[in-house]
Design a protein around this motif. Structure first.
Motif: not given
Length: 388
Positions: A173-174, A204-207, A247-249
């Motif tokens: 999911d990366y 738009t990603h968690w990383a 940062d994420s999001w």
């Protein structure tokens, strides 16, 4: 890898070589590295040797040995004086192999169709299995599956494998993704009007992402006035917006104010140049906005004296806005003229009761207008001067 540290002490030119550690023969598991550290009073550089041959590029105080052999070192002081050789240290590998080293949880993006060969481990002649003991060998082109743990063994040239295996659990999911969106506060501005372009860049990603670079160069149809970025720095000359960290999001925003010129390119595009790690979805990396300048031009001065020259308050292209409304005020804020569907016929008379005028004609002076075009855009405001 296991690391052994051996200290070798020697002195330069005028003194003998002395070793502080008597460990001159070292046996380590296959695949290990031995860190050899030399110390020499007054030394400014070193040269390491293996089996009596120069090790190219091995000129630092510390050398990491990963090959069997007899190691020694010399030093040089600031005068170019060379020391004697240090004592020799012999490194040998035992038959027992260590497992490879690496992160036990690694991340990939499913859209990239990652393979076992993409898993990063450190070791020699790596072999992959589907279980920690025995199990089935897996080829390098095996597609990775989310949540599955793969096991790596290190082998020697004689196909002897490490007894232990390194387990690496895969996450798919990366998938870093940046969204670029360009907008403007006025799609049909007048020539000479200032507009504000807004560029939003969203992670738009968690990383988290690093070193994001966006290309956002102002086209020739606009004259730059100012800009403001809530993150990073923008260079108007190159058109690059550089964001060190997102940062994420998180969303970053850049605003550019510019004046609309009479001619030039009015299509304004912005796109993602680079990011770390790289963006994995290209569909939202480019955003374009194109304005259509209005031919609307308002003349601030007119002289309604009946000579047939400049007798009316003229607005070029007003016929393209039949639902317009023109309202004129005096310096006290009182309405002196109002017309819906203005058609370039006003000659400076008042059509509002209780207005100071002479035979219905407004006195010479400065007045203020509000022109609503009736198309949902912002009203146009300004001043005009009546000459008598």
């Amino acid at each position: 890898m296991n690391v052994r540290i051996l200290f070798v002490t020697f002195f330069c030119c005028w003194q003998f070589v002395v070793a502080q550690d008597n460990s001159d023969f070292i046996v380590v598991p296959f695949g290990s590295k031995v860190m050899l550290t030399a110390t020499s009073e007054g030394a400014v550089s070193y040269q390491w040797y293996r089996n009596g041959a120069v090790l190219e590029g091995a000129v630092e105080e510390v050398y990491k040995a990963d090959t069997e052999g007899d190691y020694s070192v010399i030093s040089f002081n600031s005068d170019g004086c060379q020391s004697f050789f240090s004592q020799t240290v012999t490194i040998r590998f035992s038959e027992r192999l260590l497992p490879p080293s690496g992160q036990k949880e690694q991340f990939f993006c499913a859209a990239d169709s990652p393979l076992i060969a993409d898993i990063e481990v450190t070791g020699n002649n790596i072999v992959w299995y589907d279980s920690p003991d025995e199990g089935q060998k897996l080829s390098a082109d095996t597609l990775l599956e989310d949540g599955v743990t793969y096991y790596a063994a290190q082998t020697s040239g004689e196909e002897v494998e490490s007894e232990e295996r390194l387990g690496v659990t895969v996450r798919l999911d990366y998938c870093p993704d940046l969204g670029v969106n360009k907008s403007v506060d006025e799609m049909n501005p007048r020539i000479g009007q200032e507009v504000i372009f807004t560029l939003a860049v969203e992670n738009t990603h968690w990383a988290p992402l690093q070193n994001v670079v966006i290309s956002d160069k102002l086209p020739s149809g606009f004259d730059y006035r100012w800009h403001q970025a809530d993150k990073g720095s923008y260079d108007i000359s190159s058109g690059y917006w550089q964001i060190p960290h997102l940062d994420s999001w998180e969303t970053a925003e850049l605003n550019i104010r510019a004046e609309v010129l009479p001619q030039g390119e009015y299509r304004y595009a912005a796109w993602l140049e680079t990011s770390e790690p790289e963006d994995t979805a290209e569909w939202n990396n480019l955003s374009t906005v194109e304005i259509e300048p209005s031919c609307l031009k308002i003349y601030n001065l007119f002289s309604p004296n009946g000579d047939g020259i400049n007798d009316v308050f003229r607005i070029d292209c007003i016929e393209k806005y039949p639902d317009n409304t023109l309202e004129v005020f005096n310096r006290y804020g009182n309405t002196v003229f109002r017309q819906k569907g203005y058609d370039n016929t006003w000659q400076g008379e008042s059509n509002v009761k209780n207005t100071i005028s002479r035979n219905g004609q407004l006195p010479a002076g400065t007045y203020y207008y509000v022109l609503s075009l009736g198309n949902g855009t912002r009203s146009v405001t300004g001043w005009l001067f009546i000459m008598r």
